[in-house]
Design an enzyme around this catalytic site. Structure first.
Site, PDB file in Angstrom:
ATOM      1  N   ASN A  75       0.855  -1.201   0.000  1.00  0.00           N
ATOM      2  CA  ASN A  75       0.000   0.000   0.000  1.00  0.00           C
ATOM      3  C   ASN A  75       0.885   1.244   0.000  1.00  0.00           C
ATOM      4  O   ASN A  75       2.108   1.151  -0.023  1.00  0.00           O
ATOM      5  CB  ASN A  75      -0.962  -0.004   1.194  1.00  0.00           C
ATOM      6  N   LYS A  77     -11.207  -3.626  18.958  1.00  0.00           N
ATOM      7  CA  LYS A  77      -9.792  -3.971  19.166  1.00  0.00           C
ATOM      8  C   LYS A  77      -9.321  -3.669  20.596  1.00  0.00           C
ATOM      9  O   LYS A  77      -8.157  -3.798  20.910  1.00  0.00           O
ATOM     10  CB  LYS A  77      -8.925  -3.240  18.133  1.00  0.00           C
TER      11      LYS A  77
HETATM   12  N1  CTP Z   1      -3.934  -3.443  11.877  1.00  0.00           N
HETATM   13  C1  CTP Z   1      -3.262  -4.543  12.378  1.00  0.00           C
HETATM   14  N2  CTP Z   1      -3.267  -5.718  11.683  1.00  0.00           N
HETATM   15  C2  CTP Z   1      -3.919  -5.833  10.519  1.00  0.00           C
HETATM   16  C3  CTP Z   1      -4.618  -4.717   9.996  1.00  0.00           C
HETATM   17  C4  CTP Z   1      -4.600  -3.531  10.712  1.00  0.00           C
HETATM   18  O1  CTP Z   1      -2.665  -4.462  13.450  1.00  0.00           O
HETATM   19  N3  CTP Z   1      -3.887  -6.965   9.861  1.00  0.00           N
HETATM   20  C5  CTP Z   1      -3.957  -2.195  12.668  1.00  0.00           C
HETATM   21  C6  CTP Z   1      -3.326  -0.997  11.971  1.00  0.00           C
HETATM   22  O2  CTP Z   1      -1.972  -0.866  12.319  1.00  0.00           O
HETATM   23  C7  CTP Z   1      -4.161   0.162  12.506  1.00  0.00           C
HETATM   24  C8  CTP Z   1      -5.496  -0.466  12.819  1.00  0.00           C
HETATM   25  O3  CTP Z   1      -5.295  -1.860  12.865  1.00  0.00           O
HETATM   26  O4  CTP Z   1      -3.633   0.676  13.715  1.00  0.00           O
HETATM   27  C9  CTP Z   1      -6.610  -0.135  11.845  1.00  0.00           C
HETATM   28  O5  CTP Z   1      -6.420  -0.696  10.618  1.00  0.00           O
HETATM   29  P1  CTP Z   1      -7.598  -0.702   9.521  1.00  0.00           P
HETATM   30  O6  CTP Z   1      -7.082  -1.404   8.309  1.00  0.00           O
HETATM   31  O7  CTP Z   1      -8.143   0.659   9.359  1.00  0.00           O
HETATM   32  O8  CTP Z   1      -8.678  -1.550  10.270  1.00  0.00           O
HETATM   33  P2  CTP Z   1      -9.341  -2.925   9.955  1.00  0.00           P
HETATM   34  O9  CTP Z   1      -9.472  -3.623  11.259  1.00  0.00           O
HETATM   35  O10 CTP Z   1      -8.619  -3.650   8.896  1.00  0.00           O
HETATM   36  O11 CTP Z   1     -10.780  -2.478   9.509  1.00  0.00           O
HETATM   37  P3  CTP Z   1     -11.364  -2.103   8.063  1.00  0.00           P
HETATM   38  O12 CTP Z   1     -10.326  -2.505   7.030  1.00  0.00           O
HETATM   39  O13 CTP Z   1     -12.603  -2.874   7.995  1.00  0.00           O
HETATM   40  O14 CTP Z   1     -11.578  -0.638   8.117  1.00  0.00           O
END
Ligand code: CTP
Length: 394
Positions: free
Chosen positions: A204, A334
Site C-alpha cells: 500500500n 480492538k
Molecule cells: N492493523 C493490524 N493488523 C492488521 C490490519 C490492521 O494491526 N492486519 C492495525 C493498523 O496498524 C491500525 C489499525 O489496525 O492501527 C486499523 O487498521 P484498519 O485497516 O483501518 O482496520 P481494519 O481492522 O482492517 O478495519 P477495516 O479494514 O474494515 O476498516
C-alpha cells in the site's frame, strides 16, 4: 519545539563553519534564541556579520569587550554547543584553558553541553584528541559525529562534521521535556509487503513517516523506543531500537515478542489486510488473465487488545469519508485506549504526505479534532495524550 530555549553557540576555525549557519537557521526556526560566540580563527572562514544576520543577535568574539561578558552569557543558557569543534578547541576545553571568549565561557558554564567535531582524519585519530574527547564525554559532554567521508583537505576518513539534521535532532533531544522517561514504547510503521513470487508483491501507499515521527519524538521525550517497520525509504531515528520486517506475519511475530515488555504500543503501520494464499518459488510467467487468490492476514492490533493488561494501546483508522462511528467501533472491537482517525480523501491527509488531518478519539468518547498538521506535530499530540494518561511504568 525550542520556544524559550537559549542556546550559546560556539563556532571555531574549520571550513565546516558554513554548515553552522544552516544549523542556526533551523534552531531559530524551531523557536530557539541563539547567541553566537566565534573564535578568532572562525572569523577567517565566515564573517561574524553573516552569523549576526542569521541569528538575529550580536555575535561575540572578544573576551575583553564588555563587563564580565563570559559570566553574563552563561547565566541564561539552556545549552552550550560548539559546532564545528576543532581539535584545538576540544583539547583546550578538556584542559580548562581559557585563552579566548569561547573557552572562557566553556569553563564558566555548568549546564548541558554538546560538541560536533570537525577536523582532518589524522588529527582525529591522534591519541591526544581521542583522549580529550573521552575525558569530556566522561564529564557529560554529548558528541555528535564526526562522520566519515571526503574531507576539505582532499583526503578521506573520519573527521567530517555531522549533517545539519543530525546536529539539530541531537539539540532537540537534549532540550526536550523528558516526560516519557521510564516508558517503553513500541511503535509500528510503514506498509507490509506481501509477495506472490520472488519479484512481485502487493502493498500500500504508506511511507512510514507517521510511525517514524512518533518513534523519534518518543525517544526525544525520554522513552525507550522499539520501532518495527515494514519497507520504508526513511532513515531509522537515532537512539531507537529498529526492527525491519517485510510481511504482516513477520510484523506480528516481532510485535508480539516486544509487546511483553512495553508500557504502551502505537500501531501506526498500514498492515496489509490480505496476503497471497500462495507464494510461487519462481517468477510467474505473463498470462492474458491472472487471478490472485488472497487470504486474510492476522489482525495484530486485535491480538494486542486481548493481552493489553494495563498498557496503553493506540491504533489508527484510515477511512475514506468522515465516518467516525466506524473508527469508534474499531476502537471497541480492538480494545484500544485511543484511535487516531483520519479521512484519507481530504487534501493534505493520508498516506505518503508530510501532513495529515486527524481526530484523537479516546475510549471514554472524547473526540479531539486537530487541524492540518505536520506528521511530526501529530506525533507530539499523540505522545502528549500518552504522557497525560500513562500509568506508572512497571
Ligand atoms: N492493523 C493490524 N493488523 C492488521 C490490519 C490492521 O494491526 N492486519 C492495525 C493498523 O496498524 C491500525 C489499525 O489496525 O492501527 C486499523 O487498521 P484498519 O485497516 O483501518 O482496520 P481494519 O481492522 O482492517 O478495519 P477495516 O479494514 O474494515 O476498516
Amino acid at each position: 519545539m525550542l520556544n524559550g530555549k537559549n542556546i550559546l553557540f560556539g563556532v571555531t576555525g574549520s571550513i565546516a563553519a558554513y554548515k553552522s549557519l544552516e544549523i542556526i537557521r533551523r534552531l531559530t526556526e524551531e523557536g530557539a534564541s541563539v547567541t553566537v560566540i566565534m573564535s578568532e580563527s572562525a572569523c577567517r572562514f565566515v564573517s561574524p556579520l553573516t552569523f549576526e544576520i542569521i541569528s538575529g543577535k550580536p555575535v561575540y568574539t572578544d573576551l575583553f569587550e564588555g563587563y564580565v561578558r563570559h559570566i553574563n552569557l552563561v547565566k541564561e543558557a539552556h545549552l552550550l554547543m560548539v559546532a564545528p569543534a576543532t581539535a584545538n578547541t576540544i583539547n583546550k576545553c578538556a584542559y580548562g584553558i581559557a585563552d579566548n571568549l569561547l573557552c572562557t565561557v566553556w569553563l564558566s558554564y555548568e549546564g548541558p553541553a554538546l560538541m560536533a567535531p570537525a577536523m582532518n582524519a589524522r588529527m582525529y585519530r591522534n591519541s591526544i584528541v581521542q583522549q580529550n574527547i573521552k575525558s569530556l564525554a566522561q564529564r557529560g559532554v554529548i558528541f555528535v559525529g564526526p562522520e566519515s567521508g571526503d574531507l576539505a583537505c582532499g583526503e578521506e576518513g573520519v573527521g567530517r562534521m555531522s549533517d545539519v539534521s543530525d546536529v539539530v535532532d541531537t539539540v532537540k533531544c537534549i532540550l526536550a521535556q523528558k516526560d516519557l522517561r521510564g516508558h517503553r514504547i513500541l511503535v509500528t510503521a510503514g506498509p507490509t509487503r506481501e509477495s506472490f513470487d520472488p519479484v512481485r508483491f502487493i502493498s500500500n501507499r504508506s511511507s512510514g513517516r507517521m510511525g517514524f515521527a512518533i518513534a523519534e519524538a518518543a525517544h526525544r521525550r525520554g522513552a525507550e523506543v522499539t520501532l518495527i517497520s515494514g519497507p520504508s525509504m526513511l532513515k531509522p531515528p537515532r537512539g531507537v531500537s529498529f526492527i525491519p520486517v517485510e510481511r504482516a506475519t513477520d510484523m506480528e511475530k516481532a510485535v508480539l515478542k516486544k509487546f511483553r515488555k512495553a508500557t504502551s504500543a502505537i500501531m501506526a503501520a498500514a498492515v496489509c489486510d490480505y496476503t497471497p494464499s500462495e507464494r510461487n518459488k519462481s517468477k510467474i510467467p505473463k498470462k492474458k488473465d491472472f487471478a490472485l487468490k488472497l487470504r486474510e492476514t492476522p489482525d495484530i492490533l486485535q491480538k494486542l487488545g486481548k493481552r493489553k493488561d494495563k498498557r496503553l494501546l493506540i491504533g489508527f483508522a484510515a477511512e475514506t469519508g468522515n465516518d467516525k462511528k466506524r473508527a469508534q467501533d474499531k476502537l471497541k472491537r480492538k480494545n484500544l485506549d485511543l484511535i487516531v482517525f483520519n479521512d484519507v480523501t481530504r487534501r493534505g491527509a493520508g498516506f505518503d504526505t508530510d501532513t495529515n488531518i486527524v481526530s484523537l478519539m479516546s475510549r471514554d468518547g472524547d473526540i479531539h479534532d486537530l487541524p492540518l498538521m505536520r506528521k511530526e506535530e501529530i506525533a507530539e499530540s499523540i505522545l502528549d495524550w500518552i504522557a497525560k494518561h500513562k500509568s506508572k511504568p512497571r
